[in-house]
Design an enzyme around this catalytic site. Structure first.
Site: not given
Ligand code: NAI
Ligand code: MG
Length: 491
Positions: A196, A270, A304, A401
């Site tokens: 996804k 990750e 990240c 972060e």
């Molecule tokens: P998120 O963790 O919600 O999104 C990442 C992925 O997880 C997306 O594909 C989303 O649709 C999916 N997702 C969301 N809720 C889920 C659930 N309950 N079960 C399974 N999949 C789920 O991140 P978001 O809200 O876009 O960003 C929030 C913060 O997270 C950012 O401000 C940043 O600090 C951090 N982040 C870190 C990343 C990294 O590469 N370590 C990448 C994206 C966000």
């Protein structure tokens, strides 16, 4: 001349001496459909509950994309299971490799369109999608293609075999590259996939689906379902998935870990980071300034492993900060499709609000803010490159972060203090160390509790090099030989 008046320090000269003419990349070689559904069992299928994907630099809708419910995810898992049992799990590695090489070459052939798509849908500067994201995505497929028929050599005596169906959930900061990080090792190891993309950046994943179809990958080997968190949760909780790989926020990582506790599913996470970029007084300061800029302003800081905490040795702090402020003032913020742009658009309104909230907290808690004077574009989600000084380890901007173009600067006196401050975080993904002395570099690097340490450079990526975190930054490795292990069963 330079914009700062301090005569005691010689400024590096950059492009602020002249104006750049606009140099927009053409959109002509890219076709965007009005609507996207899902890619299941080798076919594009229509979906339901469409929502818009916008261009964050203009706030205009680019297309609509469907949201997969549990029944749709179930169809994708069934297709993946069938493809695993009937075709992919039994195929010799040398045959699997041919498909991976084909996908890699096709990514290269379509690199221009993919780069434009990535910048339009996600806001990153075209020079980054063109020179980093897309070439690295191809490189991951090439690299893991090479392993597909050599798994016995990768793990001598361990009789490695695939795990089965992998469920993969990726974020919006490196959309195609994260898809490649997840898909390439899983396929090389003989697994099939339900993946996804993130809800704000599905475009290059759907273009990858077109490539996969054109490459004649057997139906069901890779299935791509669109949607937001609920769709992700449907993948995580599906009973017939054998392994989950997630990249994203630490909060969602914890939800997934709880959901899988007690289940038979394997898991790699990750997650976030708060990387320390440590500058010792014997470092080459002009090079360090470039490394600091790359560490925090690359991809608008949506990284990240970003070097979001700068730790500077106290006796060089004034000189370094002078050079850094000058350099930050020369960054070109604006149209992601312009080849001169250094800092593009923030990925979404939600992310912009998160950055604004943390920057406000930094000011409230007493840190000193520096931002260049040049104005931002009127439309779109943009944020000025920001440097906070007089930051203490207890400030929110030093602990949380931010995931934006915001640097928090702290100072230290001794290597011990640098190590202690760098490790003083619940995260442990990446760090940088800048020094002229090899012995100091190795000593400090070994004492840092993080999965990646860069020496006299920052944010360098290579498919042969394992990547992953300590502590709340997650577990499991992606890239390199290590990146195969989460997708293999050993005996
Ligand atoms: P998120 O963790 O919600 O999104 C990442 C992925 O997880 C997306 O594909 C989303 O649709 C999916 N997702 C969301 N809720 C889920 C659930 N309950 N079960 C399974 N999949 C789920 O991140 P978001 O809200 O876009 O960003 C929030 C913060 O997270 C950012 O401000 C940043 O600090 C951090 N982040 C870190 C990343 C990294 O590469 N370590 C990448 C994206 C966000
Ligand atoms: Mg978008």
């Amino acid at each position: 001349m330079g914009k700062t008046a301090n005569t005691s320090v010689r400024d590096l000269l950059f492009g602020d001496l002249w104006d750049y003419a606009p140099a927009p990349e053409s959109r002509d070689h890219l076709t965007i459909h009005e609507r996207y559904g899902h890619f299941i069992d080798g076919k594009f299928v229509e979906g339901e509950d469409h929502f818009p994907s916008i261009n964050p630099a203009t706030e205009e809708q680019l297309f609509e994309v469907a949201s997969a419910d549990e029944a749709t995810v179930d169809l994708a898992v069934k297709a993946a299971r069938k493809a695993y049992d009937k075709v992919w799990g039994k195929m010799p590695g040398s045959e699997r490799a041919k498909y991976l090489y084909r996908i890699a070459r096709m990514i290269q052939e379509k690199a221009r369109a993919l780069a434009v798509a990535e910048s339009l849908d996600g806001g990153k500067p075209i020079k980054e999608s063109r020179d980093v994201d897309i070439p690295l995505a191809a490189a991951h497929f090439f690299y893991y293609a090479g392993w597909a028929d050599k798994l016995e050599y990768a793990l001598p005596g361990a009789s490695p075999s695939p795990i089965g169906v992998a469920g993969q959930i990726i974020p919006w900061n490196f959309p195609l590259l994260m898809a490649a990080w997840k898909i390439a090792p899983a396929l090389a190891a003989g697994n099939t996939i339900v993946i996804k993309p993130a809800e704000t950046t599905p475009l290059t994943a759907m273009m990858l689906a077109e490539i996969i179809q054109e490459a004649d990958l057997p139906p069901g080997v890779v299935n791509i379902v669109n949607g937001a968190g609920q769709t992700g949760a449907a993948i995580v909780n599906h009973p017939d998935i054998d392994k989950i790989a997630f990249t994203g926020s630490t909060d969602v990582g914890k939800i997934i870990q709880r959901a899988l506790a007690g289940s038979r599913k394997k898991l790699t996470l990750e997650l976030g980071g708060k990387g320390a970029n440590i500058i010792f007084d014997d470092a080459s300061l002009d090079q360090a300034v470039e490394g600091i800029i790359n560490g925090i302003f690359f991809n608008q800081g949506h990284v990240c492993c970003a070097g979001s905490r700068l730790l500077v040795q106290e006796n060089i702090a004034d000189e370094l900060m002078h050079k850094l402020r000058h350099r930050v003032s020369t960054l070109i913020v604006g149209d992601p499709l312009d080849k001169n742009t250094d800092v593009g658009a923030i990925n979404s309104r939600e992310q912009l609000l998160r950055i604004q909230e943390l920057v406000a907290a930094g000011k409230d808690e007493g840190a000193q803010i520096f931002q260049p004077s040049s104005p931002l574009p009127e439309k779109g989600f943009f944020f000025k490159p920001t440097v906070f000084t007089e930051v203490t380890p207890s400030h929110r901007i030093a602990r949380e972060e931010i995931f934006g173009p915001v640097l928090s600067v702290l100072t230290f006196r001794t290597p011990e203090e640098a190590i202690e401050k760098a490790n003083n975080t619940p995260y442990g993904l990446a760090c940088g160390v800048w020094t002229d002395k090899g012995s100091r570099l190795f000593r400090v690097a070994n004492a840092l509790k993080c999965g990646i340490v860069w020496g006299n450079t920052y944010n360098r990526f290579d498919p042969t090099s394992p990547f992953g975190g300590y502590k709340e930054s997650g577990f499991g490795r992606e890239g390199g030989l290590h990146g195969l292990l989460p997708y293999l069963e050993v005996r």
